[in-house]
Design a protein around this motif. Structure first.
Motif, mmCIF file in Angstrom:
data_model
loop_
_atom_site.group_PDB
_atom_site.id
_atom_site.type_symbol
_atom_site.label_atom_id
_atom_site.label_comp_id
_atom_site.label_asym_id
_atom_site.label_seq_id
_atom_site.Cartn_x
_atom_site.Cartn_y
_atom_site.Cartn_z
ATOM 1 N N LEU A 1 0.907 -1.195 0.092
ATOM 2 C CA LEU A 1 0.080 -0.027 -0.101
ATOM 3 C C LEU A 1 0.916 1.273 -0.064
ATOM 4 C CD1 LEU A 1 -2.727 -1.182 2.507
ATOM 5 C CD2 LEU A 1 -2.868 -0.716 0.249
ATOM 6 N N VAL A 2 1.945 1.153 0.584
ATOM 7 C CA VAL A 2 3.064 2.266 0.537
ATOM 8 C C VAL A 2 3.488 2.585 -0.856
ATOM 9 C CG1 VAL A 2 5.189 3.255 1.479
ATOM 10 C CG2 VAL A 2 3.580 2.115 3.047
ATOM 11 N N VAL A 3 3.806 1.546 -1.400
ATOM 12 C CA VAL A 3 4.181 1.710 -2.728
ATOM 13 C C VAL A 3 3.425 2.198 -3.841
ATOM 14 C CG1 VAL A 3 5.305 0.457 -4.785
ATOM 15 C CG2 VAL A 3 6.339 0.057 -2.118
ATOM 16 N N PHE A 4 2.046 1.672 -3.671
ATOM 17 C CA PHE A 4 1.182 1.671 -4.919
ATOM 18 C C PHE A 4 -0.066 2.663 -4.593
ATOM 19 C CE2 PHE A 4 2.911 -2.585 -5.353
ATOM 20 C CZ PHE A 4 3.244 -2.347 -7.022
ATOM 21 N N VAL A 5 -0.072 2.846 -3.053
ATOM 22 C CA VAL A 5 -1.497 3.784 -2.951
ATOM 23 C C VAL A 5 -0.811 5.232 -2.175
ATOM 24 C CG1 VAL A 5 -3.342 4.076 -1.534
ATOM 25 C CG2 VAL A 5 -2.896 1.780 -2.457
ATOM 26 N N SER A 6 -0.234 5.238 -1.199
ATOM 27 C CA SER A 6 0.242 6.586 -0.715
ATOM 28 C C SER A 6 1.217 7.010 -1.440
ATOM 29 C CB SER A 6 0.487 6.197 0.764
ATOM 30 O OG SER A 6 1.555 5.394 0.960
ATOM 31 N N ARG A 7 2.476 6.371 -1.960
ATOM 32 C CA ARG A 7 3.434 6.682 -2.838
ATOM 33 C C ARG A 7 4.097 7.632 -1.780
ATOM 34 N NH1 ARG A 7 3.734 5.382 -7.943
ATOM 35 N NH2 ARG A 7 4.769 7.095 -8.576
ATOM 36 N N ARG A 8 4.474 7.241 -0.546
ATOM 37 C CA ARG A 8 5.302 8.510 0.055
ATOM 38 C C ARG A 8 6.685 8.175 -0.240
ATOM 39 N NH1 ARG A 8 2.559 5.763 4.698
ATOM 40 N NH2 ARG A 8 4.536 4.829 5.407
ATOM 41 N N TRP A 9 7.079 7.387 -1.163
ATOM 42 C CA TRP A 9 8.607 7.325 -1.640
ATOM 43 C C TRP A 9 8.747 8.361 -2.604
ATOM 44 C CZ3 TRP A 9 8.628 6.044 -6.497
ATOM 45 C CH2 TRP A 9 7.283 5.436 -6.972
ATOM 46 N N SER A 10 7.694 8.706 -3.332
ATOM 47 C CA SER A 10 7.825 9.788 -4.618
ATOM 48 C C SER A 10 7.751 11.155 -4.197
ATOM 49 C CB SER A 10 6.932 9.161 -5.556
ATOM 50 O OG SER A 10 5.567 9.429 -5.147
ATOM 51 N N GLY A 11 8.239 11.798 -5.065
ATOM 52 C CA GLY A 11 7.830 13.496 -4.982
ATOM 53 C C GLY A 11 9.323 14.194 -4.446
ATOM 54 N N GLY A 12 10.124 13.417 -3.831
ATOM 55 C CA GLY A 12 11.337 14.188 -3.316
ATOM 56 C C GLY A 12 12.529 14.461 -4.541
ATOM 57 N N TYR A 13 13.367 15.397 -3.814
ATOM 58 C CA TYR A 13 14.277 15.935 -4.917
ATOM 59 C C TYR A 13 15.848 15.764 -4.233
ATOM 60 C CZ TYR A 13 10.480 17.311 -7.971
ATOM 61 O OH TYR A 13 9.426 17.578 -8.685
ATOM 62 N N LEU A 14 16.672 15.673 -5.119
ATOM 63 C CA LEU A 14 18.156 15.584 -4.668
ATOM 64 C C LEU A 14 18.637 17.109 -4.619
ATOM 65 C CD1 LEU A 14 19.733 12.636 -6.369
ATOM 66 C CD2 LEU A 14 18.683 12.546 -4.116
ATOM 67 N N GLU A 15 19.695 17.262 -3.982
ATOM 68 C CA GLU A 15 20.448 18.782 -3.854
ATOM 69 C C GLU A 15 20.626 19.237 -5.439
ATOM 70 O OE1 GLU A 15 23.849 18.454 -1.747
ATOM 71 O OE2 GLU A 15 22.952 18.082 0.125
ATOM 72 N N ASP A 16 21.022 18.431 -6.058
ATOM 73 C CA ASP A 16 21.306 18.873 -7.670
ATOM 74 C C ASP A 16 19.803 19.117 -8.608
ATOM 75 O OD1 ASP A 16 20.337 16.198 -8.108
ATOM 76 O OD2 ASP A 16 22.021 15.758 -9.022
ATOM 77 N N GLY A 17 18.773 18.984 -7.807
ATOM 78 C CA GLY A 17 17.493 18.947 -8.443
ATOM 79 C C GLY A 17 16.850 17.797 -9.234
#
Length: 228
Positions: A74-90
């Protein structure tokens, strides 16, 4: 086995749902549905209901594996809390986030395959062994179930946070304190229930000694897990 799998699925769903609740209520729900106590207690009770040791081991492992796969699925396919972040280089940090989820899934799957059978056997022993052995199993199990709470109290010391919080933060902190209290108080309640349910009252020294030693060892294990 089917019932154990269904219980695991429900537990994973409840744990995922608790993550979406904020404030004090959210912290309490996490303690009740998404903690070492709640998942460990489910494995213990499944083992206690099993007729033979092999069933206790298999059912407890299946329950925790199912709960882990459902929760992280559910974390991977529903909430997707792992996505949307960015590294220091953008650039996107999605791959790093996904790898982090994969590592946590692997860690808890290994934990499920180790802790599940152990808790299942302890549950079976409480029901089937003689008084002192049953008392030892009950004390070890309940001490292990309280370990996460003792670790959190030792590291976070939530009572000290109460004087530094106000407004919405105060509600969150009260939830943290309530959650840690539950993680310790509920295993003690389970221990008392087992003592009376299985007539172990004459073995209090064994019960309490096993609870203290197991609780301390479990707290150290949780500390190591959180460090990882």
């Amino acid at each position: 086995m089917v019932v154990a799998g269904v219980v695991g699925v429900v537990l994973g769903l409840l744990a995922f749902g608790a993550d979406a609740v904020g404030g004090m209520a959210g912290q309490v729900l996490v303690a009740l549905t998404s903690s070492g106590f709640s998942w460990g207690l489910a494995a213990f009770l499944v083992g206690r209901l099993a007729a033979v040791r092999r069933q206790a081991v298999a059912r407890a492992a299946v329950l925790l594996v199912a709960a882990t796969l459902v929760y992280y699925g559910l974390v991977v396919f529903v909430s997707r809390r792992w996505s949307g972040g960015y590294l220091e280089d953008g650039s996107s940090a999605d791959m790093m986030g996904l790898l982090s989820v994969a590592k946590m899934t692997a860690l808890w799957l290994v934990g499920s395959l180790v802790a599940g059978p152990v808790l299942g056997l302890l549950g079976h022993a409480v029901r089937s062994e003689r008084t002192d052995a049953a008392a030892l199993a009950a004390g070890v199990a309940c001490g292990a179930l309280s370990g996460e709470g003792w670790q959190s109290v030792a590291v976070v010391e939530p009572w000290r946070l109460l004087g530094f919080a106000d407004g919405r933060e105060a509600d969150f902190v009260r939830g943290v304190v309530a959650g840690e209290v539950l993680r310790i108080a509920l295993p003690v309640g389970v221990l008392l229930w087992l003592a009376f349910r299985h007539r172990l009252r004459g073995s209090w020294p064994v019960l309490l000694g096993a609870f203290v030693v197991s609780g301390g060892a479990a707290a150290l294990c949780w500390y190591a897990v959180y460090r990882i």
